[in-house]
Design an enzyme around this catalytic site. Structure first.
Site, PDB file in Angstrom:
ATOM      1  N   ASN A   1       0.800  -1.220   0.000  1.00  0.00           N
ATOM      2  CA  ASN A   1       0.000   0.000   0.000  1.00  0.00           C
ATOM      3  C   ASN A   1       0.834   1.272   0.000  1.00  0.00           C
ATOM      4  OD1 ASN A   1      -2.327   1.893   0.973  1.00  0.00           O
ATOM      5  ND2 ASN A   1      -0.824   1.951   2.629  1.00  0.00           N
TER       6      ASN A   1
ATOM      7  N   TYR B   1       5.463   9.512 -10.263  1.00  0.00           N
ATOM      8  CA  TYR B   1       4.461   8.741  -9.520  1.00  0.00           C
ATOM      9  C   TYR B   1       3.555   7.967 -10.465  1.00  0.00           C
ATOM     10  CZ  TYR B   1       0.414   7.931  -6.421  1.00  0.00           C
ATOM     11  OH  TYR B   1      -0.611   7.372  -5.709  1.00  0.00           O
TER      12      TYR B   1
END
Length: 255
Positions: free
Chosen positions: A97, A162
């Site tokens: 995560n 990202y």
């Protein structure tokens, strides 16, 4: 709101979550603890992680195992995974995560920034999976859940490193699913839409921007960290026994 569904096979399951001390990760830590799982989580932030463990222990009666580590340090990541297995038995559910969605302009990205960003947002997903796979194999199978994002699917302009990492996670997911399937290790990805965590509220949420985003969703509710829990419980449980190499988009129907 936490999902009401119960998955009996998750009782006492050994679960490891990266970035489990805040945001979506904290909701996952709590959600799996509510299922009766033995939860360990890795996080770099000590104070909020300890506070989370204290609260869950008080409210649920099961204390998660907090493992303080910087995921950029692969040896520290491996050591944390080993501690989780020693404490709770072989990890059979891994949730990758952890992420850092710092905004950055393409024109200003340096080699150093790029490498550091990838070392948080992509590289640990592989090495955590590598670390737990032998134990999953020994246990007869397991589930690896990689968090990606819809950010690269909506052409988000303000964080190219990202979004590259998040797209790469889907390729990694499919490659590992192909490799580990013979060992009954399932590997899937979850792609959240805009989940309104404390970090999002502090840095980027305004009433106008949020309202405009929710207006484009089929379901007109603001997504909360807890809304990611049910999908992960399903992917972790034997309810998804033959589901692997997939990406589940959880965005309220925005796409």
């Amino acid at each position: 709101m936490m999902p009401s569904a119960k998955f009996p096979d998750l009782t006492d399951a050994s679960v490891l979550i990266t970035g489990g001390g805040s945001g979506i990760g904290a909701a996952l830590t709590e959600g799996f603890a509510l299922q009766g799982a033995k939860v360990a989580f890795i996080d770099i932030a000590e104070a909020p992680s300890t506070a989370l463990c204290d609260r869950i222990e008080k409210e649920i009666g099961r204390r998660p195992l907090f493992l303080n580590a910087d995921l950029r340090d692969i040896e520290a990541l491996r050591a944390a995974a080993a501690k989780a297995a020693k404490a709770h038995g072989p990890v059979t559910v891994l949730i990758n995560n952890a992420a850092l969605d710092t905004r950055h302009a393409a024109e200003e990205v340096t080699v150093e920034f790029w490498d550091d960003n990838q070392s948080i947002n992509l590289r640990p997903h592989f090495f955590s999976a590598q670390a737990v796979a032998p134990g999953m194999r020994q246990a007869g199978g397991g589930s690896i859940i990689n968090f990606t994002s819809t950010s690269f699917l909506i052409n988000h302009p303000d964080m190219p490193s990202y979004t590259a990492a998040k797209a790469g996670i889907i390729g990694l997911t499919k490659g590992l699913a192909g490799r580990f399937g013979k060992d009954r290790i399932r590997v899937n990805a979850v792609a959240p839409g805009w989940v309104i965590t404390d970090r999002q509220r502090e840095l980027w949420v305004t009433d106008e921007v949020l309202a405009a985003h929710v207006a484009k969703q089929c379901i007109k509710d603001v997504m909360q960290p807890e809304d990611m829990v049910g999908t992960c419980l399903f992917l972790a449980s034997d309810a998804s026994r033959m589901l692997t190499a997939q990406t589940l988009i959880v965005d309220g129907g925005y796409l």
